[in-house]
Every structure is written in structure tokens, then in C-alpha cells.
Design an enzyme around this catalytic site. Structure first.
Site, PDB file in Angstrom:
ATOM      1  N   PRO A  10       0.786  -1.233   0.000  1.00 31.59           N
ATOM      2  CA  PRO A  10       0.000   0.000   0.000  1.00 31.59           C
ATOM      3  C   PRO A  10       0.818   1.284   0.000  1.00 31.59           C
ATOM      4  CG  PRO A  10      -0.259  -1.215   2.071  1.00 31.59           C
ATOM      5  CD  PRO A  10       0.430  -2.121   1.109  1.00 31.59           C
ATOM      6  N   ASN A  11       0.340   2.220  -0.778  1.00 32.54           N
ATOM      7  CA  ASN A  11       0.873   3.584  -0.906  1.00 32.54           C
ATOM      8  C   ASN A  11       2.179   3.670  -1.679  1.00 32.54           C
ATOM      9  OD1 ASN A  11      -1.244   4.841   0.683  1.00 32.54           O
ATOM     10  ND2 ASN A  11      -0.350   3.781   2.418  1.00 32.54           N
ATOM     11  N   ARG A  18       4.936  10.806  -2.903  1.00 37.11           N
ATOM     12  CA  ARG A  18       4.622  10.636  -1.483  1.00 37.11           C
ATOM     13  C   ARG A  18       5.815  10.988  -0.597  1.00 37.11           C
ATOM     14  NH1 ARG A  18       4.654   4.654   1.270  1.00 37.11           N
ATOM     15  NH2 ARG A  18       3.816   5.298   3.279  1.00 37.11           N
ATOM     16  N   TYR A  23      10.930   9.106   1.189  1.00 42.60           N
ATOM     17  CA  TYR A  23      10.964   8.022   0.194  1.00 42.60           C
ATOM     18  C   TYR A  23      11.619   8.398  -1.140  1.00 42.60           C
ATOM     19  CZ  TYR A  23       7.680   5.943   3.518  1.00 42.60           C
ATOM     20  OH  TYR A  23       7.098   5.440   4.660  1.00 42.60           O
ATOM     21  N   ASN A  72       8.048  -5.427  -0.313  1.00 39.07           N
ATOM     22  CA  ASN A  72       7.870  -4.261   0.554  1.00 39.07           C
ATOM     23  C   ASN A  72       6.373  -4.170   0.813  1.00 39.07           C
ATOM     24  OD1 ASN A  72       7.655  -1.830   1.858  1.00 39.07           O
ATOM     25  ND2 ASN A  72       8.965  -0.700   0.445  1.00 39.07           N
ATOM     26  N   ALA A  75       2.878  -0.581   5.192  1.00 43.53           N
ATOM     27  CA  ALA A  75       2.435  -0.638   6.593  1.00 43.53           C
ATOM     28  C   ALA A  75       1.928  -2.025   6.997  1.00 43.53           C
ATOM     29  CB  ALA A  75       1.365   0.417   6.843  1.00 43.53           C
ATOM     30  N   HIS A  78       3.855  -4.260   9.516  1.00 48.91           N
ATOM     31  CA  HIS A  78       3.851  -4.115  10.969  1.00 48.91           C
ATOM     32  C   HIS A  78       2.715  -4.844  11.673  1.00 48.91           C
ATOM     33  CE1 HIS A  78       6.805  -1.266   9.742  1.00 48.91           C
ATOM     34  NE2 HIS A  78       5.916  -0.462   9.168  1.00 48.91           N
ATOM     35  N   GLU A  96      12.625  -8.999   2.589  1.00 52.01           N
ATOM     36  CA  GLU A  96      11.803  -7.819   2.860  1.00 52.01           C
ATOM     37  C   GLU A  96      12.652  -6.557   2.696  1.00 52.01           C
ATOM     38  OE1 GLU A  96       8.812  -7.964   5.911  1.00 52.01           O
ATOM     39  OE2 GLU A  96       9.832  -6.370   6.990  1.00 52.01           O
ATOM     40  N   HIS A  98      12.633  -2.227   3.001  1.00 52.95           N
ATOM     41  CA  HIS A  98      12.027  -0.942   3.356  1.00 52.95           C
ATOM     42  C   HIS A  98      12.938   0.157   2.842  1.00 52.95           C
ATOM     43  CE1 HIS A  98       9.032  -2.936   5.644  1.00 52.95           C
ATOM     44  NE2 HIS A  98       9.962  -3.659   6.231  1.00 52.95           N
ATOM     45  N   ARG A 105      12.428   5.334  12.977  1.00 49.43           N
ATOM     46  CA  ARG A 105      11.177   6.104  12.882  1.00 49.43           C
ATOM     47  C   ARG A 105      10.256   5.787  14.075  1.00 49.43           C
ATOM     48  NH1 ARG A 105       8.902   5.446   6.970  1.00 49.43           N
ATOM     49  NH2 ARG A 105       7.603   7.196   7.706  1.00 49.43           N
ATOM     50  N   ARG A 109       6.810   1.110  13.633  1.00 47.58           N
ATOM     51  CA  ARG A 109       7.520   0.649  12.428  1.00 47.58           C
ATOM     52  C   ARG A 109       8.698  -0.268  12.758  1.00 47.58           C
ATOM     53  NH1 ARG A 109       5.203   3.950   8.365  1.00 47.58           N
ATOM     54  NH2 ARG A 109       4.676   5.981   9.196  1.00 47.58           N
TER      55      ARG A 109
HETATM   56  C1  DQA Z   1       8.007   1.333   4.168  1.00 49.06           C
HETATM   57  C2  DQA Z   1       7.993   1.615   5.679  1.00 49.06           C
HETATM   58  C3  DQA Z   1       6.612   1.377   6.253  1.00 49.06           C
HETATM   59  O1  DQA Z   1       6.614   1.627   7.654  1.00 49.06           O
HETATM   60  C4  DQA Z   1       5.604   2.302   5.606  1.00 49.06           C
HETATM   61  O2  DQA Z   1       4.322   2.035   6.096  1.00 49.06           O
HETATM   62  C5  DQA Z   1       5.642   2.224   4.127  1.00 49.06           C
HETATM   63  C6  DQA Z   1       6.933   2.144   3.447  1.00 49.06           C
HETATM   64  C7  DQA Z   1       9.371   1.691   3.540  1.00 49.06           C
HETATM   65  O3  DQA Z   1       9.578   1.260   2.400  1.00 49.06           O
HETATM   66  O4  DQA Z   1      10.178   2.379   4.131  1.00 49.06           O
HETATM   67  O5  DQA Z   1       4.622   2.312   3.460  1.00 49.06           O
HETATM   68  O6  DQA Z   1       7.775  -0.044   3.977  1.00 49.06           O
END
Ligand code: DQA
Length: 138
Positions: A10-11, A18, A23, A72, A75, A78, A96, A98, A105, A109
Site C-alpha cells: 500500500p501507498n 509521497r 521516500y 515491501n 504498513a 507491521h 523484505e 524498506h 522512525r 515501524r
Molecule cells: C516502508 C515503511 C513502512 O513503515 C511504511 O508504512 C511504508 C513504506 C518503507 O519502504 O520504508 O509504506 O515499507
């Protein structure tokens, strides 16, 4: 040819737009174009979804055939025990990634339930983390 699947949760479709201070300013599509060129002998596939079930379906679909998965889960990392179980259920190793340094952070997280079932967690290396994960998987 070696088959690698990248899964972004997501996102992460908003990369480049964003929170650029966290990022970066590059879209994943632009990065992916460069990444593929760096591994001419690897078939790298990309999937992004904002939906937990779609991520689980993709893990099931390729998780008994492909050579490696770079995940990845955003969120979901978590708190998604469902994605954690899916990683455990499949045969393909998962690394994985990030982009940001999740350990530097907010406290929520710092916990990765999905990472428990992954071969490794790469955090805080920016988009380069995806490249590092592929190097490790091949
Ligand atoms: C993330 C870190 C996560 O905590 C966050 O919710 C993301 C991006 C990262 O790539 O740093 O959406 O996975």
C-alpha cells in the site's frame, strides 16, 4: 532464466510523490526500468497493490515457482499476520525491503511481523535496497 518477483504494498504506487523527504523523488516505474537493465540475465516482474488479499494471492501464485521474491509490504509489514502466514506457506525465499530506515522512525515501524518469515530484512538503503535484495536472491 531466473525469475524474481517484486511486490510493493500500500501507498508505494505514490513513490516519487509521497513524502519525498522520506521516500525520495523517483517513481518506482523509473527505478524499475533502470533495475531491469542492471540484471540482463534475470527476469524481474513487478506487482503493486494497496490490498492485503491481492498481495497474498500474488504470493500464492508465484511462490512455488519463482526463484525469489522482494517484498515491501508497506504498513502491512507491521501487523499483517495473514501476509506473514502466506510467506511461511510458500517455497520461494522472500527478502523484505524498506526504503526508509524503519528502525529510526516511529515505534510501530520497528516491529515487522512479515519479516519473521523472511530470509532477510533490508531497511534504510533507499530504492537501492531492491537491487541489494535481488543480488542476495540470485
Ligand atoms: C516502508 C515503511 C513502512 O513503515 C511504511 O508504512 C511504508 C513504506 C518503507 O519502504 O520504508 O509504506 O515499507
Amino acid at each position: 532464466m531466473i525469475q524474481i518477483q517484486i511486490i510493493n504494498g500500500p501507498n508505494l504506487n505514490l513513490l516519487g510523490i509521497r513524502e519525498p523527504e522520506t521516500y525520495g523523488t523517483e517513481s518506482f516505474e523509473d527505478y524499475f526500468y533502470r533495475l531491469r537493465k542492471e540484471f540482463p540475465n534475470v527476469s524481474i516482474h513487478y506487482f503493486q497493490s494497496n490490498h492485503e488479499g491481492d498481495i497474498i494471492d500474488k504470493l500464492h501464485e508465484i511462490g512455488f515457482e519463482y526463484d525469489g521474491i522482494v517484498l515491501n509490504a508497506g504498513a502491512y509489514t507491521h501487523y499483517s499476520y495473514a501476509i506473514a502466514d502466506a510467506i511461511k506457506a510458500i517455497k520461494t525465499p522472500v527478502i523484505e525491503v524498506h526504503i526508509s530506515d524503519v528502525y529510526a522512525r516511529e515505534d510501530f515501524r520497528k516491529v515487522s511481523v512479515t519479516g519473521e518469515n523472511c530470509k532477510k530484512i533490508i531497511s534504510g538503503k533507499g530504492l537501492d535496497g531492491y537491487k541489494m535484495a535481488i543480488e542476495e536472491l540470485i
